[in-house]
Design an enzyme around this catalytic site. Structure first.
Site, PDB file in Angstrom:
ATOM      1  N   GLY A   1       0.755  -1.254   0.000  1.00 49.70           N
ATOM      2  CA  GLY A   1       0.000   0.000   0.000  1.00 49.70           C
ATOM      3  C   GLY A   1       0.782   1.300   0.000  1.00 49.70           C
ATOM      4  O   GLY A   1       0.176   2.352   0.182  1.00 49.70           O
TER       5      GLY A   1
ATOM      6  N   LYS B   1       4.780  -0.830 -14.243  1.00 49.42           N
ATOM      7  CA  LYS B   1       5.986  -1.650 -14.190  1.00 49.42           C
ATOM      8  C   LYS B   1       6.112  -2.470 -15.471  1.00 49.42           C
ATOM      9  O   LYS B   1       5.128  -3.010 -15.973  1.00 49.42           O
ATOM     10  CB  LYS B   1       5.878  -2.602 -12.993  1.00 49.42           C
ATOM     11  CG  LYS B   1       7.207  -3.275 -12.633  1.00 49.42           C
ATOM     12  CD  LYS B   1       7.003  -4.531 -11.832  1.00 49.42           C
ATOM     13  CE  LYS B   1       6.605  -4.359 -10.403  1.00 49.42           C
ATOM     14  NZ  LYS B   1       7.634  -3.826  -9.530  1.00 49.42           N
TER      15      LYS B   1
ATOM     16  N   ASP C   1       1.861  -1.190 -10.405  1.00 48.41           N
ATOM     17  CA  ASP C   1       3.124  -1.782  -9.951  1.00 48.41           C
ATOM     18  C   ASP C   1       2.960  -3.300  -9.951  1.00 48.41           C
ATOM     19  O   ASP C   1       3.681  -4.012  -9.265  1.00 48.41           O
ATOM     20  CB  ASP C   1       3.439  -1.252  -8.537  1.00 48.41           C
ATOM     21  CG  ASP C   1       4.890  -1.450  -8.133  1.00 48.41           C
ATOM     22  OD1 ASP C   1       5.727  -1.716  -9.017  1.00 48.41           O
ATOM     23  OD2 ASP C   1       5.203  -1.337  -6.931  1.00 48.41           O
TER      24      ASP C   1
ATOM     25  N   ASP D   1      -8.672 -10.025  -8.468  1.00 48.53           N
ATOM     26  CA  ASP D   1      -7.687 -10.110  -9.554  1.00 48.53           C
ATOM     27  C   ASP D   1      -8.026  -9.019 -10.568  1.00 48.53           C
ATOM     28  O   ASP D   1      -9.178  -8.920 -11.008  1.00 48.53           O
ATOM     29  CB  ASP D   1      -7.803 -11.500 -10.189  1.00 48.53           C
ATOM     30  CG  ASP D   1      -6.707 -11.769 -11.200  1.00 48.53           C
ATOM     31  OD1 ASP D   1      -6.139 -10.802 -11.768  1.00 48.53           O
ATOM     32  OD2 ASP D   1      -6.423 -12.959 -11.433  1.00 48.53           O
TER      33      ASP D   1
ATOM     34  N   ASP E   1      -5.881  -5.316  -5.495  1.00 48.18           N
ATOM     35  CA  ASP E   1      -4.841  -6.351  -5.385  1.00 48.18           C
ATOM     36  C   ASP E   1      -5.551  -7.643  -5.050  1.00 48.18           C
ATOM     37  O   ASP E   1      -6.588  -7.619  -4.393  1.00 48.18           O
ATOM     38  CB  ASP E   1      -3.827  -6.015  -4.282  1.00 48.18           C
ATOM     39  CG  ASP E   1      -2.485  -6.693  -4.526  1.00 48.18           C
ATOM     40  OD1 ASP E   1      -1.489  -5.977  -4.723  1.00 48.18           O
ATOM     41  OD2 ASP E   1      -2.438  -7.951  -4.545  1.00 48.18           O
TER      42      ASP E   1
ATOM     43  N   TRP F   1       2.148   3.023  -2.465  1.00 45.85           N
ATOM     44  CA  TRP F   1       1.736   3.957  -3.537  1.00 45.85           C
ATOM     45  C   TRP F   1       0.349   4.520  -3.212  1.00 45.85           C
ATOM     46  O   TRP F   1       0.066   5.684  -3.467  1.00 45.85           O
ATOM     47  CB  TRP F   1       1.725   3.251  -4.903  1.00 45.85           C
ATOM     48  CG  TRP F   1       3.096   3.004  -5.459  1.00 45.85           C
ATOM     49  CD1 TRP F   1       4.268   2.978  -4.767  1.00 45.85           C
ATOM     50  CD2 TRP F   1       3.446   2.766  -6.836  1.00 45.85           C
ATOM     51  NE1 TRP F   1       5.309   2.725  -5.618  1.00 45.85           N
ATOM     52  CE2 TRP F   1       4.842   2.586  -6.878  1.00 45.85           C
ATOM     53  CE3 TRP F   1       2.712   2.656  -8.010  1.00 45.85           C
ATOM     54  CZ2 TRP F   1       5.526   2.319  -8.084  1.00 45.85           C
ATOM     55  CZ3 TRP F   1       3.380   2.391  -9.213  1.00 45.85           C
ATOM     56  CH2 TRP F   1       4.778   2.230  -9.242  1.00 45.85           C
TER      57      TRP F   1
END
Ligand SMILES: C[S@@+](CC[C@H](N)C(=O)[O-])C[C@H]1O[C@@H](n2cnc3c(N)ncnc32)[C@H](O)[C@@H]1O
EC number: 2.1.1.166
Length: 245
Positions: A81, A184, A144, A120, A104, A83
């Protein structure tokens, strides 16, 4: 300004500590040693961030100014957590007026002002539920997300690249005009088709590797700035089609 923690240790804990040989496997011992001696881990603890990943976002922002002015933010792959903590702060999000939606598949301890969805991101319901979570178009979509490792490097790489691609199409679908997308990715891994799609939709597309991203890691971040807006891109496509007909 994001201060580099290298060379400074303000937690009072010494760097260069060794973990005693014992029950731990050599690889686990190496991981633990690296973790407790990592100045970014120590600084995260000192500054109240849940993960050292906070500094990746702060360093990217220092150079590329993506956080200032963001009113609504979506955080993909948010746990634990850090970010989301930053996102809640910059948007001044509160539980009464939430401006951050995060997702998440792992559990995440609540953060005031963050609408967290444990799901998901590849679930077909995820995009709609994230949009509902902030009640308006986001100015920033962060991802990320990294696929859980299988031990097979190529498979892991492909799965994370897939997450990056799905996140990019999601960003184009939800962002407000002028908004930004940060995700990412891996060195050399971004597909040409994905880059082309982003270049078509954003004014600037760059790869960035913040100092806090470990040098030995192939991790990179893909930053697409200045979303042109859905109508602008549709107009460009229609003009291109007309020119080729
Ligand atoms: C590197 S961590 C994120 C750290 C986070 N940015 C922070 O600052 O605390 C990557 C996260 O992506 C999540 N993730 C990976 N694949 C996902 C998926 N398909 N849907 C939702 N979350 C996913 C993982 O569970 C993991 O918690």
């Amino acid at each position: 300004m994001t201060k580099s923690p290298i060379g400074g240790n303000r937690t009072g804990r010494k760097l260069g500590q060794k973990v005693k040989k014992g029950k731990l496997k050599a690889s686990s011992r190496r991981w633990l040693e690296r973790h407790i001696n990592d100045p970014y881990v120590q600084r995260a603890q000192l500054e109240g961030y849940r993960a050292r990943a906070a500094f990746k976002l702060l360093e990217i922002d220092e150079k590329h100014k993506i956080l200032s002015g963001a009113r609504r933010i979506i955080d993909l792959g948010a746990a634990p957590g850090s970010w989301s903590q930053i996102a809640a702060k910059v948007t001044k999000s509160t539980d009464a007026d939430p401006r951050v939606a995060a997702i998440d598949f792992l559990e995440m301890d609540p953060i005031p002002g963050v609408n967290f969805l444990q799901l998901d991101f590849l679930d077909p319901e995820a995009p709609e539920r994230l949009k509902e979570g902030i009640g308006g178009e986001p100015d920033l979509v962060l991802s990320d997300m990294a696929a859980p490792t299988t031990g097979h490097r190529q498979t892991d790489h492909l799965r994370t690249m897939h997450l990056c691609e799905v996140a990019a199409y999601f960003a184009v679908d939800v962002l407000a005009e002028g908004g930004h997308f940060l995700a990412k990715t891996f060195q050399g891994g971004t597909e040409r088709d994905l880059l082309n799609m982003l270049k078509q939709n954003f004014r600037q597309v760059v790869h960035v590797k913040p100092a806090s991203s470990r040098a030995e890691s192939v991790e990179m971040f893909l930053l697409a700035k200045g979303f042109k807006g859905r109508r602008a891109v549709e107009g460009e496509e229609a003009a291109e089609d007309a020119a080729t007909e």
